[in-house]
Design a protein around this motif. Structure first.
Motif, PDB file in Angstrom:
ATOM      1  N   ARG A  32       0.714  -1.214  -0.239  1.00  0.00           N
ATOM      2  CA  ARG A  32      -0.011  -0.002  -0.039  1.00  0.00           C
ATOM      3  C   ARG A  32       0.752   1.177   0.274  1.00  0.00           C
ATOM      4  O   ARG A  32       0.403   2.365  -0.454  1.00  0.00           O
ATOM      5  N   HIS A  33       2.146   1.287   0.315  1.00  0.00           N
ATOM      6  CA  HIS A  33       3.081   2.316   0.434  1.00  0.00           C
ATOM      7  C   HIS A  33       3.842   2.509  -1.046  1.00  0.00           C
ATOM      8  O   HIS A  33       4.735   3.340  -1.103  1.00  0.00           O
ATOM      9  N   LEU A  34       3.543   1.624  -1.964  1.00  0.00           N
ATOM     10  CA  LEU A  34       4.144   1.740  -3.285  1.00  0.00           C
ATOM     11  C   LEU A  34       3.383   2.317  -4.359  1.00  0.00           C
ATOM     12  O   LEU A  34       1.862   1.828  -4.314  1.00  0.00           O
ATOM     13  N   ALA A  35       3.710   2.983  -5.372  1.00  0.00           N
ATOM     14  CA  ALA A  35       2.850   3.462  -6.306  1.00  0.00           C
ATOM     15  C   ALA A  35       2.653   2.453  -7.340  1.00  0.00           C
ATOM     16  O   ALA A  35       1.660   2.244  -8.073  1.00  0.00           O
ATOM     17  N   ASN A  36       3.703   1.701  -7.641  1.00  0.00           N
ATOM     18  CA  ASN A  36       3.527   0.856  -9.089  1.00  0.00           C
ATOM     19  C   ASN A  36       3.490  -0.697  -8.877  1.00  0.00           C
ATOM     20  O   ASN A  36       3.823  -1.472  -9.636  1.00  0.00           O
ATOM     21  N   VAL A  37       3.181  -1.147  -7.528  1.00  0.00           N
ATOM     22  CA  VAL A  37       2.829  -2.586  -7.064  1.00  0.00           C
ATOM     23  C   VAL A  37       1.331  -2.824  -7.128  1.00  0.00           C
ATOM     24  O   VAL A  37       0.526  -2.255  -5.996  1.00  0.00           O
ATOM     25  N   PRO A  38       0.755  -3.724  -7.555  1.00  0.00           N
ATOM     26  CA  PRO A  38      -0.514  -4.105  -7.540  1.00  0.00           C
ATOM     27  C   PRO A  38      -0.887  -4.897  -6.268  1.00  0.00           C
ATOM     28  O   PRO A  38      -0.024  -5.625  -5.602  1.00  0.00           O
ATOM     29  N   TRP A  39      -1.992  -4.909  -5.810  1.00  0.00           N
ATOM     30  CA  TRP A  39      -2.762  -5.683  -4.703  1.00  0.00           C
ATOM     31  C   TRP A  39      -4.037  -6.373  -5.052  1.00  0.00           C
ATOM     32  O   TRP A  39      -4.619  -5.733  -5.673  1.00  0.00           O
ATOM     33  N   PRO A  40      -4.114  -7.612  -5.027  1.00  0.00           N
ATOM     34  CA  PRO A  40      -3.163  -8.710  -4.406  1.00  0.00           C
ATOM     35  C   PRO A  40      -2.028  -8.834  -5.329  1.00  0.00           C
ATOM     36  O   PRO A  40      -1.942  -8.876  -6.574  1.00  0.00           O
ATOM     37  N   TYR A  41      -0.700  -9.111  -4.907  1.00  0.00           N
ATOM     38  CA  TYR A  41       0.490  -9.445  -5.434  1.00  0.00           C
ATOM     39  C   TYR A  41       0.417 -10.784  -5.823  1.00  0.00           C
ATOM     40  O   TYR A  41       0.261 -11.576  -4.913  1.00  0.00           O
ATOM     41  N   THR A  42       0.749 -11.240  -6.915  1.00  0.00           N
ATOM     42  CA  THR A  42       0.560 -12.593  -7.269  1.00  0.00           C
ATOM     43  C   THR A  42       1.981 -13.128  -7.987  1.00  0.00           C
ATOM     44  O   THR A  42       3.014 -12.521  -8.200  1.00  0.00           O
ATOM     45  N   PHE A 155      -0.718   7.887  -8.504  1.00  0.00           N
ATOM     46  CA  PHE A 155      -1.614   6.888  -8.848  1.00  0.00           C
ATOM     47  C   PHE A 155      -1.056   5.709  -7.872  1.00  0.00           C
ATOM     48  O   PHE A 155       0.149   5.459  -8.088  1.00  0.00           O
ATOM     49  N   SER A 156      -1.695   4.916  -7.027  1.00  0.00           N
ATOM     50  CA  SER A 156      -1.266   3.810  -6.548  1.00  0.00           C
ATOM     51  C   SER A 156      -1.873   2.583  -7.073  1.00  0.00           C
ATOM     52  O   SER A 156      -3.307   2.339  -6.858  1.00  0.00           O
ATOM     53  N   LYS A 157      -1.273   1.799  -7.617  1.00  0.00           N
ATOM     54  CA  LYS A 157      -1.817   0.662  -8.154  1.00  0.00           C
ATOM     55  C   LYS A 157      -2.598  -0.360  -7.212  1.00  0.00           C
ATOM     56  O   LYS A 157      -3.855  -1.015  -7.259  1.00  0.00           O
ATOM     57  N   SER A 158      -1.977  -0.457  -5.979  1.00  0.00           N
ATOM     58  CA  SER A 158      -2.522  -1.225  -4.732  1.00  0.00           C
ATOM     59  C   SER A 158      -3.846  -0.715  -4.331  1.00  0.00           C
ATOM     60  O   SER A 158      -4.847  -1.289  -3.894  1.00  0.00           O
ATOM     61  N   ARG A 159      -3.912   0.806  -4.291  1.00  0.00           N
ATOM     62  CA  ARG A 159      -5.159   1.393  -3.850  1.00  0.00           C
ATOM     63  C   ARG A 159      -6.345   1.550  -4.919  1.00  0.00           C
ATOM     64  O   ARG A 159      -7.373   2.031  -4.687  1.00  0.00           O
ATOM     65  N   GLY A 160      -5.647   1.560  -6.056  1.00  0.00           N
ATOM     66  CA  GLY A 160      -6.618   1.654  -7.277  1.00  0.00           C
ATOM     67  C   GLY A 160      -7.138   3.294  -7.367  1.00  0.00           C
ATOM     68  O   GLY A 160      -8.119   3.406  -8.239  1.00  0.00           O
ATOM     69  N   ALA A 161      -6.349   4.053  -6.855  1.00  0.00           N
ATOM     70  CA  ALA A 161      -6.551   5.587  -6.991  1.00  0.00           C
ATOM     71  C   ALA A 161      -5.520   6.430  -6.838  1.00  0.00           C
ATOM     72  O   ALA A 161      -4.386   5.801  -6.551  1.00  0.00           O
ATOM     73  N   LYS A 162      -5.837   7.801  -7.263  1.00  0.00           N
ATOM     74  CA  LYS A 162      -4.706   8.873  -6.955  1.00  0.00           C
ATOM     75  C   LYS A 162      -4.760   9.114  -5.423  1.00  0.00           C
ATOM     76  O   LYS A 162      -5.658   9.084  -4.638  1.00  0.00           O
ATOM     77  N   PHE A 163      -3.531   9.160  -4.938  1.00  0.00           N
ATOM     78  CA  PHE A 163      -3.392   9.612  -3.504  1.00  0.00           C
ATOM     79  C   PHE A 163      -2.367  10.539  -3.254  1.00  0.00           C
ATOM     80  O   PHE A 163      -1.215  10.481  -4.082  1.00  0.00           O
TER      81      PHE A 163
END
Length: 190
Positions: A32-42, A155-163
């Motif tokens: 959640r602290h990273l901009a370019n990493v999705p969640w869930p991470y597979t 944009f945060s991939k894990s949050r799915g929004a700009k933050f």
């Protein structure tokens, strides 16, 4: 490319690292602290990250801690072209496995990459941290970054929004600079 610091060894990722990478970064509190990493991470994400081509001007490393039974993965650090800057300054990014937070690994690895960035000819490095992660701001300040006074929407991939994120910069002067954020100490220790 490899870098040795006082306690750490920075190296490229190898295909067999994917499971260890997944076990450490596959933690929502890290991602959640990273901009370019999705969640869930597979597993697919881990394998795809390791397979990315390497750019000698934008190096990225796995942070490992050598020990008697081998080197365990601690996190990741590197330069990338994340922020759009007028001068094309690269962005420093890093992450540390949650059970290893607070041990100075991010600062030590960051210093090592900044030393390499100076060698590569960069004059300025940028970085950001989401506002709900002030510990990352303390890491950046510890290694010589200064807050620019700007908040930017990332944009945060894990949050799915700009933050909102705080923007920092680090000017890399001559090697004999007194304001090196500890780079010379890191070099002497290596």
């Amino acid at each position: 490319m490899f870098i040795r610091s006082e306690r750490l060894f920075l190296r490229p990722g190898w295909p067999e690292d994917w499971e260890e990478l997944l076990s450490l970064i596959g933690d929502e509190k890290v991602v959640r602290h990273l901009a370019n990493v999705p969640w869930p991470y597979t597993a697919h994400d881990a394998r795809a990250f390791i397979a990315l081509p390497h750019d000698r001007l934008l190096p990225r490393f796995f942070i490992t801690q050598p020990g008697a039974s081998g080197a365990r993965l601690v996190g990741g650090v590197g330069l990338h072209s994340g922020l759009e800057t007028a001068d094309g300054a690269p962005e420093l990014g890093y992450w540390i496995a949650r059970d290893l937070w607070g041990r100075g690994y991010a600062s030590e690895a960051g210093r090592a990459v900044l030393s390499l960035a100076r060698t590569l000819g960069y004059e300025r490095i940028v970085a950001t941290h989401f506002i709900d992660n002030p510990a990352s701001g303390r890491v950046l300040e510890k290694i010589g970054f200064r807050h620019t006074g700007r908040l930017v929407e990332r944009f945060s991939k894990s949050r799915g929004a700009k933050f909102p994120a705080r923007e920092y910069e680090r000017r890399l002067g001559h090697c004999d600079s007194d304001d090196d954020g500890g780079l010379m100490r890191s070099r002497r220790a290596a």
